[in-house]
Enzyme design. Sequence first.
Site, PDB file in Angstrom:
ATOM      1  N   ASP A 259      72.391  15.367 114.090  1.00 46.93           N
ATOM      2  CA  ASP A 259      71.268  14.455 114.303  1.00 46.93           C
ATOM      3  C   ASP A 259      69.982  15.276 114.217  1.00 46.93           C
ATOM      4  OD1 ASP A 259      71.041  15.765 116.753  1.00 46.93           O
ATOM      5  OD2 ASP A 259      71.766  14.092 117.944  1.00 46.93           O
TER       6      ASP A 259
ATOM      7  N   SER B  92      72.058  19.438 126.177  1.00 49.43           N
ATOM      8  CA  SER B  92      72.808  18.569 125.268  1.00 49.43           C
ATOM      9  C   SER B  92      73.651  19.328 124.252  1.00 49.43           C
ATOM     10  CB  SER B  92      71.855  17.618 124.543  1.00 49.43           C
ATOM     11  OG  SER B  92      70.872  18.331 123.819  1.00 49.43           O
TER      12      SER B  92
ATOM     13  N   HIS C 223      70.753  18.466 116.954  1.00 45.91           N
ATOM     14  CA  HIS C 223      72.015  19.140 117.238  1.00 45.91           C
ATOM     15  C   HIS C 223      72.808  19.460 115.975  1.00 45.91           C
ATOM     16  CE1 HIS C 223      70.910  16.476 120.647  1.00 45.91           C
ATOM     17  NE2 HIS C 223      71.152  17.583 121.335  1.00 45.91           N
TER      18      HIS C 223
END
Length: 363
Positions: free
Chosen positions: A327, A36, A330
Amino acid sequence: MDRRMMKWYMVFVGLVLGFRAQGAPQVPCAFIFGDSLCDNGNNNKLRTIARADYSPYGIDFPQGSTGRFCNGRTIIDFMTEFIGLDRYLPPYSESTDEDVLTGVNYASASAGIREESGRQLGERITFREQVEENHREMVSRVVNMLGGDKNAAANHLGKCLYSIEMGNNDYLNNYFSASYPTRKQYTPEQFADNLIDLYGQQLNVLYSYGARKFVLSGVGAIGCCPNVLARFSPDGKTCVEFINYAVRLFNDKLKSLVDQLNNDLADAKFIYANNYDILQDLLNNPSAYGFNVTNEGCCGSGRNRGLFQCLPRAKPCPNRNEYVFWDVYHPTEAANAIIAQRLYRRRDPSDIYPVDVFTLANL
């Protein structure tokens, strides 16, 4: 670095980030493998909760919510700018023949080095699948685009940059997750050895497909991310050492793998990106970089913005450039900018080893 020098360093970073390389790119193409931290849309059509194709993700990105797990640009986006490619690499899931010769991004959120890592979150494209299935298919397309000439394809691919960022989910969504038995089966040392063995196998496959310029990113200080702080830290601020210790074992072995491969494969070049120490520097000296918040996500939620990623249409903090984390896992675009710059033109020899991305790209 004192505050005066840091101020000028940040001015320099700002100038670089506002500059898009002119003229011929340093490499003709790039291929991205990862999770991600790099995913820019490959998970959008998968049956998974590991998706970011909704607001407020992409709030500061020109195209909006593309699937990037960030408010804006990722480290890979910045690196694409630095090496002079004229556009961001498309996700493999949306690639066309027009993209074949300049490269694509295979990264998939929740993917790991081990096949089962991240499985509890839903579908994802594992490291093996990214390499042995998707990239193999892409190499075939490169050969076809070059008239079926395998030598021409090998020559082209050998000039490309291959960036690999893997391992985060093998710890967050495997070894330190209650959903998996691996922590009972392996000591941290044994688990790191297993990951490195699997990692090395895929690097050899990439080499057999023509890859010659490799950037291998270490796992970041995940024991300091808001989710881990909210779950394990006694005060919600102190980094969780038993997790960071396990990660450092992996990173040390990955750096040793770089040395081994550079010795064994003389016609290739491997470099180790020390994301761990760079992130630690941002967290230990936040005010020097303009950050004020290090233990919460700008748009996280639950227990001081630490437990869950951005919810759809959630209202993020307005001062996003003052947060290290976007978040609960990340980094923000602001943090990504600094990390990318230090990997591209290293500030310190420990940032990236044995050379930086600028040097590798120009070999």
